[in-house]
Enzyme design. Structure first.
Site, PDB file in Angstrom:
ATOM      1  N   GLY A  10       0.871  -1.173  -0.003  1.00 17.90           N
ATOM      2  CA  GLY A  10       0.058  -0.037   0.090  1.00 17.90           C
ATOM      3  C   GLY A  10       1.110   1.222  -0.023  1.00 17.90           C
ATOM      4  O   GLY A  10       2.056   1.248   0.669  1.00 17.90           O
ATOM      5  N   THR A 125       4.780   1.053   6.467  1.00 17.35           N
ATOM      6  CA  THR A 125       3.443   0.678   6.561  1.00 17.35           C
ATOM      7  C   THR A 125       2.653   1.735   7.776  1.00 17.35           C
ATOM      8  O   THR A 125       3.099   1.946   8.614  1.00 17.35           O
ATOM      9  CB  THR A 125       3.120  -0.670   7.012  1.00 17.35           C
ATOM     10  OG1 THR A 125       1.618  -0.807   7.440  1.00 17.35           O
ATOM     11  CG2 THR A 125       3.789  -1.528   8.287  1.00 17.35           C
ATOM     12  N   ILE A 126       1.948   1.871   7.310  1.00 12.06           N
ATOM     13  CA  ILE A 126       0.846   2.922   8.287  1.00 12.06           C
ATOM     14  C   ILE A 126       0.445   1.895   9.574  1.00 12.06           C
ATOM     15  O   ILE A 126       0.072   2.549  10.604  1.00 12.06           O
ATOM     16  CB  ILE A 126      -0.575   3.509   7.520  1.00 12.06           C
ATOM     17  CG1 ILE A 126      -1.582   2.678   7.001  1.00 12.06           C
ATOM     18  CG2 ILE A 126       0.017   4.448   6.550  1.00 12.06           C
ATOM     19  CD1 ILE A 126      -2.941   3.196   6.881  1.00 12.06           C
ATOM     20  N   ASP A 127       0.271   0.834   9.262  1.00  6.39           N
ATOM     21  CA  ASP A 127      -0.116   0.147  10.331  1.00  6.39           C
ATOM     22  C   ASP A 127       0.841  -0.469  11.589  1.00  6.39           C
ATOM     23  O   ASP A 127       0.525  -0.944  12.495  1.00  6.39           O
ATOM     24  CB  ASP A 127      -0.481  -1.707   9.775  1.00  6.39           C
ATOM     25  CG  ASP A 127      -1.924  -1.689   8.909  1.00  6.39           C
ATOM     26  OD1 ASP A 127      -2.416  -0.593   8.762  1.00  6.39           O
ATOM     27  OD2 ASP A 127      -2.172  -2.845   8.263  1.00  6.39           O
ATOM     28  N   ARG A 162     -25.484  11.176  19.588  1.00  6.72           N
ATOM     29  CA  ARG A 162     -25.313   9.818  18.609  1.00  6.72           C
ATOM     30  C   ARG A 162     -24.205   9.034  19.110  1.00  6.72           C
ATOM     31  O   ARG A 162     -23.233   9.626  19.661  1.00  6.72           O
ATOM     32  CB  ARG A 162     -24.995  10.334  17.099  1.00  6.72           C
ATOM     33  CG  ARG A 162     -26.132  10.999  16.419  1.00  6.72           C
ATOM     34  CD  ARG A 162     -25.790  11.259  15.000  1.00  6.72           C
ATOM     35  NE  ARG A 162     -27.150  11.647  14.195  1.00  6.72           N
ATOM     36  CZ  ARG A 162     -26.974  12.399  13.279  1.00  6.72           C
ATOM     37  NH1 ARG A 162     -25.841  12.701  12.640  1.00  6.72           N
ATOM     38  NH2 ARG A 162     -28.089  12.710  12.659  1.00  6.72           N
ATOM     39  N   ARG A 171      -5.016  -3.845   9.303  1.00  4.26           N
ATOM     40  CA  ARG A 171      -5.482  -5.341   9.318  1.00  4.26           C
ATOM     41  C   ARG A 171      -5.414  -6.327  10.055  1.00  4.26           C
ATOM     42  O   ARG A 171      -6.215  -7.129  10.545  1.00  4.26           O
ATOM     43  CB  ARG A 171      -4.661  -5.610   7.863  1.00  4.26           C
ATOM     44  CG  ARG A 171      -5.225  -6.761   7.124  1.00  4.26           C
ATOM     45  CD  ARG A 171      -4.701  -6.862   5.702  1.00  4.26           C
ATOM     46  NE  ARG A 171      -3.246  -6.579   5.549  1.00  4.26           N
ATOM     47  CZ  ARG A 171      -2.727  -6.259   4.283  1.00  4.26           C
ATOM     48  NH1 ARG A 171      -3.613  -6.213   3.160  1.00  4.26           N
ATOM     49  NH2 ARG A 171      -1.530  -6.187   4.212  1.00  4.26           N
ATOM     50  N   ARG A 266     -24.189   6.346  13.881  1.00  6.09           N
ATOM     51  CA  ARG A 266     -23.459   6.487  12.518  1.00  6.09           C
ATOM     52  C   ARG A 266     -22.127   6.092  12.482  1.00  6.09           C
ATOM     53  O   ARG A 266     -21.206   5.991  13.417  1.00  6.09           O
ATOM     54  CB  ARG A 266     -23.547   7.899  12.226  1.00  6.09           C
ATOM     55  CG  ARG A 266     -24.736   8.719  12.208  1.00  6.09           C
ATOM     56  CD  ARG A 266     -25.886   8.015  11.084  1.00  6.09           C
ATOM     57  NE  ARG A 266     -27.109   8.481  11.235  1.00  6.09           N
ATOM     58  CZ  ARG A 266     -27.532   9.686  10.559  1.00  6.09           C
ATOM     59  NH1 ARG A 266     -26.809  10.297  10.012  1.00  6.09           N
ATOM     60  NH2 ARG A 266     -28.782  10.249  10.684  1.00  6.09           N
ATOM     61  N   ARG A 275      -3.831   7.182   4.311  1.00  2.00           N
ATOM     62  CA  ARG A 275      -2.696   6.984   3.706  1.00  2.00           C
ATOM     63  C   ARG A 275      -2.328   8.224   2.839  1.00  2.00           C
ATOM     64  O   ARG A 275      -1.192   8.368   1.989  1.00  2.00           O
ATOM     65  CB  ARG A 275      -2.626   5.749   2.915  1.00  2.00           C
ATOM     66  CG  ARG A 275      -2.976   4.642   3.600  1.00  2.00           C
ATOM     67  CD  ARG A 275      -2.146   3.296   2.995  1.00  2.00           C
ATOM     68  NE  ARG A 275      -2.652   2.997   1.508  1.00  2.00           N
ATOM     69  CZ  ARG A 275      -3.257   2.029   0.998  1.00  2.00           C
ATOM     70  NH1 ARG A 275      -3.490   0.829   1.684  1.00  2.00           N
ATOM     71  NH2 ARG A 275      -3.356   1.799  -0.216  1.00  2.00           N
TER      72      ARG A 275
HETATM   73  O1  F6P Z   1      -1.104  -2.337   4.840  1.00  2.00           O
HETATM   74  C1  F6P Z   1      -1.600  -0.999   4.956  1.00  2.00           C
HETATM   75  C2  F6P Z   1      -3.071  -1.104   4.397  1.00  2.00           C
HETATM   76  O2  F6P Z   1      -3.534   0.164   4.688  1.00  2.00           O
HETATM   77  C3  F6P Z   1      -3.806  -1.984   5.654  1.00  2.00           C
HETATM   78  O3  F6P Z   1      -4.143  -1.214   6.605  1.00  2.00           O
HETATM   79  C4  F6P Z   1      -4.996  -2.174   4.721  1.00  2.00           C
HETATM   80  O4  F6P Z   1      -5.751  -3.249   5.219  1.00  2.00           O
HETATM   81  C5  F6P Z   1      -4.544  -2.253   3.285  1.00  2.00           C
HETATM   82  O5  F6P Z   1      -3.299  -1.585   3.223  1.00  2.00           O
HETATM   83  C6  F6P Z   1      -5.441  -2.093   2.262  1.00  2.00           C
HETATM   84  O6  F6P Z   1      -4.980  -2.206   0.968  1.00  2.00           O
HETATM   85  P1  F6P Z   1      -5.385  -1.602  -0.224  1.00  2.00           P
HETATM   86  O7  F6P Z   1      -5.379  -0.151  -0.361  1.00  2.00           O
HETATM   87  O8  F6P Z   1      -4.766  -2.508  -1.398  1.00  2.00           O
HETATM   88  O9  F6P Z   1      -6.899  -2.128  -0.281  1.00  2.00           O
END
Ligand code: F6P
Length: 342
Positions: A10, A125-127, A162, A171, A266, A275
């Site tokens: 990503g 990775t942002i994760d 709300r 993920r 909501r 990202r």
């Molecule tokens: O691995 C980084 C990430 O942003 C995850 O948090 C997310 O599940 C995944 O990529 C989404 O990927 P894509 O943009 O390919 O759907």
């Protein structure tokens, strides 16, 4: 030396800052020649590259995304994939490859190192779920964007009485949910590491509203799952690395909360907003330090390693260490966030 560079997985704020740093030190100080492969490992399979020069990286530091493009291509998915990658490296007379990516991209780098490729990894990775490094670049930016969103959602939550469910990326690990939930004052945070019980969540919301609160904020990581058999979820499609495409838990959750508690609920899905755009100052600094360390490793012939942040130091660790396991949310951190639940 002639050095190839790629960005895989990503896109992530700070990728361009790494590219710039590698070229600035690689060409500017060491006089190496650098080329960029397009769209991650796909560029090496298909032999698609572009020259990277001091001129081509000018102005890149604050720019989001990646000028090289990216993909989730896995060379090991096809029988001839690895051989085609190695053939491209030979044809292009590339002495070493710098692979910038997360668990999947670096996993491929590690396997190709085993097949004789000179490779240095840069964790992104942002994760923030790579175990060998304390932080990956991109994470800090994503947390700030999510926190800003939670702050803004408070306005509507309070004004309309709300329950606002905020779905963030993450993920396999709930780092973004935990950090942004803590920073944004979430009343409940749900992470992939800990299956949730919808009864318990609704109980907490009722309890909170019973004590005079007129709204609640629930932050949920996209990979969060209910305790088995308690709530149905839709199955998603799989990518080249076998990962399911997520997104949608927030909707299910908001509907379920509204049904069970009677409070209006909501959902806002932040998704790829996390990202996008310019990297934070912190991420620009780590990305730049990573890029400089990666090109130093290549220059010294130190291959099969990835750069990593440990404490405040940037150092090198074996690639094997970086891909061996995912870094999940620290229990003590989550317990701190949980003090403010319900
Ligand atoms: O691995 C980084 C990430 O942003 C995850 O948090 C997310 O599940 C995944 O990529 C989404 O990927 P894509 O943009 O390919 O759907």
């Amino acid at each position: 030396m002639r050095i190839g560079m790629l960005t895989g997985g990503g896109d992530c704020p700070g990728l361009n800052a790494v590219i710039r740093a590698v070229v600035r030190k690689g060409e500017g100080h060491y006089e190496h020649e650098i080329i960029g492969y397009r769209h991650g490992w796909r560029g090496l399979i298909e032999g698609e590259s572009v020259p990277l020069t001091l001129a081509s990286v000018r102005g890149l530091l604050p720019r989001g995304g990646t000028i090289l493009g990216t993909s989730r291509t896995n060379p090991f998915k096809s029988d001839d994939g690895p051989a085609r990658v190695l053939a491209t490296v030979e044809r292009d007379r590339v002495d070493a490859v710098i692979a910038i990516g997360g668990e999947d991209t670096l996993g491929v780098a590690h396997k190709l190192a085993g097949e004789g490729m000179n490779v240095v990894g840069v964790p992104k990775t942002i994760d923030n779920d790579l175990s060998a490094t304390d932080f990956t670049f991109g994470f800090h930016t994503a947390v700030q964007i999510a926190t800003d969103a939670i702050d803004r959602l408070h306005t509507t939550a309070e004004s309309h009485d709300r329950v606002m469910v905020v779905e963030v990326m993450g993920r396999h690990a709930g780092w973004i949910a935990t950090y942004s939930g803590l920073a944004g004052g979430a009343d409940i945070i749900l992470v992939p590491e800990k299956p949730f019980d919808i009864d318990e969540i609704c109980g907490r919301i009722r309890h909170r509203h019973g004590r005079g609160a007129n709204f609640s904020i629930v932050v949920v990581a996209e990979g969060a799952t209910p305790v088995e058999g308690t709530m149905e979820l839709q199955a998603g499609t799989l990518d080249d690395f076998g990962h399911v495409r997520l997104g949608g838990i927030g909707n299910r959750l908001a509907a379920e909360i509204e049904d069970r508690t009677g409070y209006e609920a909501r959902m806002t899905q932040l998704g790829h907003l996390l990202r996008g755009g310019t990297p934070s100052a912190y991420d620009r600094v780590i990305a730049t330090r990573f890029g400089v360390e990666a090109i130093d490793a290549v220059h010294e012939g130190d291959f099969g390693v990835m750069v990593a942040l440990r404490g405040t130091d940037v150092l090198r660790v074996p690639l094997a260490e970086g891909v061996v396991e995912l870094k999940t949310v620290d229990q003590r951190l989550f317990d701190t966030a949980a003090v403010f639940f319900g």
